[in-house]
Design a protein around this motif. Structure first.
Motif, short mmCIF file in Angstrom:
data_model
loop_
_atom_site.label_atom_id
_atom_site.label_comp_id
_atom_site.label_asym_id
_atom_site.label_seq_id
_atom_site.Cartn_x
_atom_site.Cartn_y
_atom_site.Cartn_z
N LEU A 1 26.08 46.54 -61.81
CA LEU A 1 24.79 47.04 -62.06
C LEU A 1 25.16 48.29 -63.13
CD1 LEU A 1 23.39 47.49 -58.62
CD2 LEU A 1 22.80 45.86 -60.08
N LYS A 2 26.37 48.81 -63.31
CA LYS A 2 26.56 49.60 -64.12
C LYS A 2 27.23 49.32 -65.72
CE LYS A 2 27.74 52.58 -60.28
NZ LYS A 2 28.35 53.41 -59.45
N ASP A 3 27.03 47.85 -65.90
CA ASP A 3 27.54 47.43 -66.84
C ASP A 3 27.36 48.02 -68.21
OD1 ASP A 3 27.13 45.16 -69.34
OD2 ASP A 3 28.58 44.34 -68.15
N PRO A 4 28.53 48.43 -69.06
CA PRO A 4 28.23 49.22 -70.12
C PRO A 4 27.53 48.52 -71.18
CG PRO A 4 30.55 48.04 -70.03
CD PRO A 4 29.70 47.97 -68.60
N ILE A 5 27.57 47.37 -71.54
CA ILE A 5 26.83 46.81 -72.52
C ILE A 5 25.39 46.62 -72.07
CG2 ILE A 5 26.25 44.57 -73.84
CD1 ILE A 5 29.29 44.11 -73.69
N GLU A 6 24.86 46.37 -70.72
CA GLU A 6 23.78 46.35 -70.61
C GLU A 6 22.80 47.65 -70.63
OE1 GLU A 6 19.92 44.51 -69.27
OE2 GLU A 6 21.93 43.71 -69.97
N ARG A 7 23.25 48.71 -70.31
CA ARG A 7 22.93 49.96 -70.38
C ARG A 7 22.46 50.46 -71.92
NH1 ARG A 7 26.82 54.48 -67.87
NH2 ARG A 7 26.88 52.89 -66.52
N VAL A 8 23.30 49.90 -73.00
CA VAL A 8 22.97 50.18 -74.30
C VAL A 8 21.68 49.23 -74.58
CG1 VAL A 8 23.59 49.81 -76.79
CG2 VAL A 8 25.19 50.97 -74.81
N ARG A 9 21.89 47.86 -74.37
CA ARG A 9 20.57 47.06 -74.55
C ARG A 9 19.18 47.44 -74.16
NH1 ARG A 9 17.46 43.16 -72.80
NH2 ARG A 9 17.90 43.71 -70.51
N VAL A 10 19.25 47.84 -72.90
CA VAL A 10 18.00 48.41 -72.19
C VAL A 10 17.45 49.82 -73.00
CG1 VAL A 10 17.00 49.66 -70.11
CG2 VAL A 10 18.54 47.62 -69.81
N ASN A 11 18.58 50.60 -73.55
CA ASN A 11 18.01 51.79 -74.15
C ASN A 11 17.65 51.26 -75.66
OD1 ASN A 11 18.86 54.03 -76.42
ND2 ASN A 11 18.45 55.01 -74.41
N LEU A 12 18.11 50.59 -76.34
CA LEU A 12 17.61 50.08 -77.52
C LEU A 12 16.26 49.28 -77.56
CD1 LEU A 12 20.94 48.39 -79.04
CD2 LEU A 12 19.64 50.32 -79.75
N VAL A 13 16.03 48.77 -76.30
CA VAL A 13 14.63 47.69 -76.11
C VAL A 13 13.62 48.88 -75.78
CG1 VAL A 13 13.58 46.37 -74.63
CG2 VAL A 13 15.63 45.59 -75.42
N ARG A 14 14.00 49.88 -74.97
CA ARG A 14 13.06 50.86 -74.33
C ARG A 14 12.51 51.63 -75.37
NH1 ARG A 14 15.82 53.46 -70.45
NH2 ARG A 14 14.89 52.21 -68.82
N HIS A 15 13.41 52.16 -76.57
CA HIS A 15 12.82 52.94 -77.59
C HIS A 15 12.63 52.13 -78.82
CE1 HIS A 15 14.13 56.87 -75.64
NE2 HIS A 15 15.05 55.93 -75.07
N GLY A 16 12.39 50.64 -78.78
CA GLY A 16 12.04 50.00 -79.96
C GLY A 16 12.86 49.83 -81.02
N HIS A 17 14.17 50.05 -80.70
CA HIS A 17 15.38 50.13 -81.64
C HIS A 17 15.95 48.63 -82.06
CE1 HIS A 17 14.86 54.39 -81.99
NE2 HIS A 17 15.55 54.51 -81.26
#
Length: 401
Positions: free
Chosen positions: A319-335
């Protein structure tokens, strides 16, 4: 110069001490809490849910990170993971003698690797495939080590990346000596100074070589960043069986600062590494970073982690996967959109196919290669040994065998 008191908060009598016998229930609970939380001192800029959190001490070290940079960090981690998974598969199929996985540690390695400058020097252990990637070393150059055909085919001087070190902790002494040389040659003291970074795991902190490196670096104010990837397991030994205190607090005993960073957070790893390298370049002596992360796979392909750790622990860290948290952040901010993620995945698959083709077609090295690059200059003794060895092999049918 930073004060160690700013970064270390030892509380030696908090909680039960580890013992050589079976751990008590209190020790097990303390270990699980440490594994799941990281403690209040943990530096984190990107939560497991992909939310950016403020940190007054370290925000400025990533203030220049743009959406493009974050996409690039994501790409690096995905490609490094794909190369790692391919290396694991190649070993299982008999193409490599062994493989050392880095699964789960991509953020710590890419964050630290991207903080380095071209003039900095790196001393790895045997798991730093992500740092090697950031130094421009192809995964192809690493395969030969684990296939047994070479010791690393890159130019360590040009890449500023030392060959892999298999002996646990030995690279710390090498790095300390190199960093002392940087100090003696006056290559520190301002923003243009040089620094050295050495990587090792939590298990290596139980080795004498690491502590000797701490002593020498501290005494000579060497510009050395000790980067400890605490992946919670020294093969089958948990961290709480090795130390009474969090590992970063050990720096206090040697008189230099230590800090614990979320090793699954690439932004925090980048920020803390930039800070530590900056301290060293300005001549403020060594720094210890404890990257609090988790080894999602076996120690090596000869290891079976199901014999000493529970599956629920592994599931919690997923649940703390290093790649997934970046992916979620990019999607959340439309980047980033789906086309971007698809393109990175396609690039990763292409990289894996290229590595596979390369591994299957690697030529058998000549027997004489073991005598190459032993010394910088010709050695009559070594030449005589080589001639005798090759003559012995020539007595066999076919010569090479």
């Amino acid at each position: 110069m930073s004060s160690p008191e700013q970064w270390t908060h030892p509380e030696p009598r908090e909680g039960p001490a580890a013992t050589a016998a079976a751990p008590t229930s209190e020790q097990v609970i303390a270990g699980l809490r440490a594994t799941s939380e990281g403690g209040p001192e943990l530096v984190q800029l990107l939560t497991p849910e992909g939310e950016r959190v403020e940190n007054p001490e370290f925000d400025r070290y990533v203030a220049d990170v743009t959406a493009d940079d974050l996409r690039s960090l994501y790409r690096d981690m995905v490609l490094v993971r794909r190369a790692d998974r391919e290396g694991n598969a190649l070993q299982r199929q008999g193409q490599l003698g062994i493989w050392v996985p880095l699964l789960g540690q991509e953020a710590a390695q890419v964050g630290a690797g991207r903080a380095l400058r071209d003039t900095d020097m790196v001393f790895p252990s045997y798991r730093e495939h992500g740092v090697a990637w950031c130094r421009g070393i192809s995964p192809k150059d690493i395969l030969g080590i684990f296939r047994g055909t070479d010791h690393g085919s890159w130019d360590s001087t040009a890449k500023r990346f030392h060959p892999y070190t298999i002996v646990i902790g030995n690279q710390v002494l090498n790095a300390a000596g190199y960093a002392m040389g940087q100090r003696f040659e006056g290559k520190v003291g301002d923003a243009d100074g040089e620094a050295t970074m050495v990587f090792f795991g939590d298990g290596a902190t139980s080795q004498g070589d690491v502590h000797e490196g701490f002593v020498w670096a501290a005494v000579y104010d060497a510009p050395l960043v000790f980067f400890c990837q605490n992946n919670q397991w020294a093969i089958s030994e948990p961290t709480e069986r090795q130390s009474r205190l969090p590992l970063y607090q050990r720096a206090r005993g040697y008189g230099f600062p230590g800090v614990r960073v979320d090793g699954n957070d690439v932004l925090a790893s980048l920020a803390v590494s930039r800070w530590a390298l900056d301290e060293c370049r300005h001549g403020n002596g060594p720094v210890l970073i404890e990257a609090f992360t988790y080894r999602m796979d076996a120690h090596t392909t000869t290891d079976d982690p199901t014999r000493y750790r529970h599956s629920d622990e592994l599931e919690a860290w997923k649940l703390k996967d290093p790649i997934e948290r970046v992916r979620v952040n990019l999607v959340r901010h439309g980047h980033a959109d789906q086309d971007f993620f698809d393109s990175v995945q396609a690039e990763a698959d292409e990289l894996a196919a290229d590595l596979r083709d390369f591994c299957f077609s690697m030529p058998q090295p000549p027997t004489s290669q073991i005598f190459d690059h032993v010394y910088a200059e010709a050695s009559p003794v070594l030449d005589a040994q080589r001639d005798a060895f090759l003559a012995y092999h020539a007595d066999f049918a076919g010569g090479e065998h």
